[in-house]
Motif scaffolding. Sequence first.
Motif, mmCIF file in Angstrom:
data_model
loop_
_atom_site.group_PDB
_atom_site.id
_atom_site.type_symbol
_atom_site.label_atom_id
_atom_site.label_comp_id
_atom_site.label_asym_id
_atom_site.label_seq_id
_atom_site.Cartn_x
_atom_site.Cartn_y
_atom_site.Cartn_z
ATOM 1 N N ASN A 88 3.706 12.950 2.569
ATOM 2 C CA ASN A 88 2.820 12.062 2.918
ATOM 3 C C ASN A 88 2.820 11.225 4.169
ATOM 4 N N LEU B 164 3.052 2.035 -1.953
ATOM 5 C CA LEU B 164 3.018 2.681 -3.356
ATOM 6 C C LEU B 164 1.985 3.439 -4.028
ATOM 7 N N ASN B 165 1.113 3.409 -3.229
ATOM 8 C CA ASN B 165 -0.199 4.266 -3.623
ATOM 9 C C ASN B 165 0.163 5.658 -3.511
ATOM 10 N N ILE B 166 0.957 6.188 -2.750
ATOM 11 C CA ILE B 166 1.177 7.550 -2.699
ATOM 12 C C ILE B 166 1.985 8.175 -4.099
ATOM 13 N N LYS C 219 0.994 7.263 -7.281
ATOM 14 C CA LYS C 219 0.036 7.418 -8.304
ATOM 15 C C LYS C 219 -0.399 8.832 -8.610
ATOM 16 N N SER C 220 -0.448 9.060 -9.894
ATOM 17 C CA SER C 220 -0.677 10.566 -10.413
ATOM 18 C C SER C 220 0.654 11.374 -10.111
ATOM 19 N N SER D 26 0.821 -1.080 -0.141
ATOM 20 C CA SER D 26 0.037 -0.102 0.096
ATOM 21 C C SER D 26 0.922 1.314 0.100
#
Length: 650
Positions: free
Chosen positions: A296, A260-262, A264-265, A258
């Motif tokens: 983050n 790695l979600n930071i 995205k974009s 999870s």
Amino acid sequence: MIYKINDHIFRIGNDKLINHLQNNIYLLNFDEEKILFGCGSIKEFDSIKKSISEISEIKDLDYIVLRDTSNCSAINKFEDNGFKGKIITHWRTGESIKLFNLKSEFYFINQNKNNLNLKNGEQLKFLPIPYTPHPENFICVYNDFLFSGNIFSCFNKEFSIYSNKNSIKYIKSYLEYFISSEDLLENIYFKLKDLQIQMILPTYGGIIKENINLYLEILKDLKCGKLNFHKNIDNKNDIFLNTINEIIELYIKSYGLSFLNIFKSTEIKIKDNKIIKTKTSSKKLLNLFLEIIYHNYGVRHLIIAEDIVKERLVEMEIPEIFNSYIYKNEKEIEDLKEEKRKLEDELNKIHKRSLINPLTKLYNGKYFLNYLNTEIAKMEKNNEKGYIIFIDTDNLSKINFDYGNDAGDETLKIISYILRDLKRPQDHIFKLKGALFAYYISDQEISKEKAYEIADEIRNTISLSERFIEHITVSVAVVETDEIKDNRLISDEMVDEIYNLAMIRLKIAKNTGMNMVYSDAMLKKFVDTKGKILIVDTDEMHKKTLKELLENLGYLVFTCSDGETSLKLIKENFPDLVITSIMLPKIDGFRVREEMIKYSSLKEIMYIIIDYEKSYENVKRAYALDISYFFKKPYSTGELLEIIKNKIRS
């Protein structure tokens, strides 16, 4: 939890992961010999002890195998719980383990041809594997089983007793991080490839029982270790990308995918858990990567990455974020918070140590008084009652005198073990001063009769135990909390009254025979006896006459004719008064007194000498030994009896 691997090998310990590591402790169990591989951390000790008890006892272990000092903080707990065997290790590890102040003997593999011959005729073979990851590391082969230590260990996402389809990937990741060079692994491969290994038992991760050769092949050409980080790097840009990938790998292990979600974009593109090279320079990508983490997760997560970055970018310009005022300021705050946390932890440990009896590891008298205060206040509020069983060792002074204080300390330890074994889950045990213990019954539904049954079980179990250096007995008193009813007393005053009542009952139990639980029936017998007196003399007529006079006055009288026997009777019966002559067989009257004043429990006993030889030197010596009175034969019997009545009454 315990898992049976085969008839003689058991995996023991808990089923929880600690920092993504599943710690495996193995027990090689034979009728003649028991060998434990690893001992785990202090946090795991209780579960390990519980698992061992399903098969054997800690005191029955013959060996504990310790490869290094990284995971053996519980070794002192094993000694505290009865381990008397030897520690198998390399001499270099042994030098470090000795810093734990252990009593155990060592079995150094390098001094015993890397073998251990078992009593059943089989053999353990130890294979040195230096610097994997410790200089003195080794693995062990028993028949076709390999106890592989760090080799074939891995990080886990969940507990699994046996390896699964992801294990090879996880093992590679573990070895890449912990082993400094692939040359070391290749060397191990050639040591193992010709052995007929049927099962691999690693320290961390699942046990491998299938496709053994496939796992062995991992060791042949795996690129691993920080020493290999700069290998085959053609330009500086690759260093930045490799740094990012190492941070990603570490964060995934610590926080999961999870994390790695930071990204995205953002400009950071990740595929298969690796960063994808873009037109942006690698140096800028690293700076951007770190900024995203900071925004983050804050400074705490960035501190973890900083260590890797500074190690990788040696003699290179480090990312700007680490030089920013805000980062440095927040890092300093985090450092202060961490320092505060460590200080608080240390203070908590110091506070806890101040409440623990260091010998028995039970809560001490200070904690007992605080605990009882709280319990009494609660019981007063809820109109409840409880029971406290006080246990006093009868003949500890004799043990100390005959065998030394170390034997006395061991006696108290064994009593604490027995009390722990007897303790119900809801009850509590305390070690008070001297030879005194307290057992608090928390169950509000328990009857007085049941409390006395528990007290008698404690007394009887200790009396029948063969674990002591010689026969030990205890005197026991039960106090019901609502026996002390006085609305004028606050809770701590009630605690004092309970303690005083217990001491009186223990004294009565001791003076009416010892090895007894106090009962009200003892009180009359105790009251009817005005006191206990020991007469020591070789003059049988004088001894008999004086004994009859004192017994007619209501005293309980013992007699003997030599100093050695008198000391034994003093330590067993704690008389109120000793009357003796000087010239006695074996030990004279002065020597008896000298021995008594060595012990706080005996030195206050009143001591009178009656002898024909009342010389200046004898009187001088008597006063030096704090002897109460010195009568020269013949003497006034009436004067002696009045002194006895007044002194014992007071």
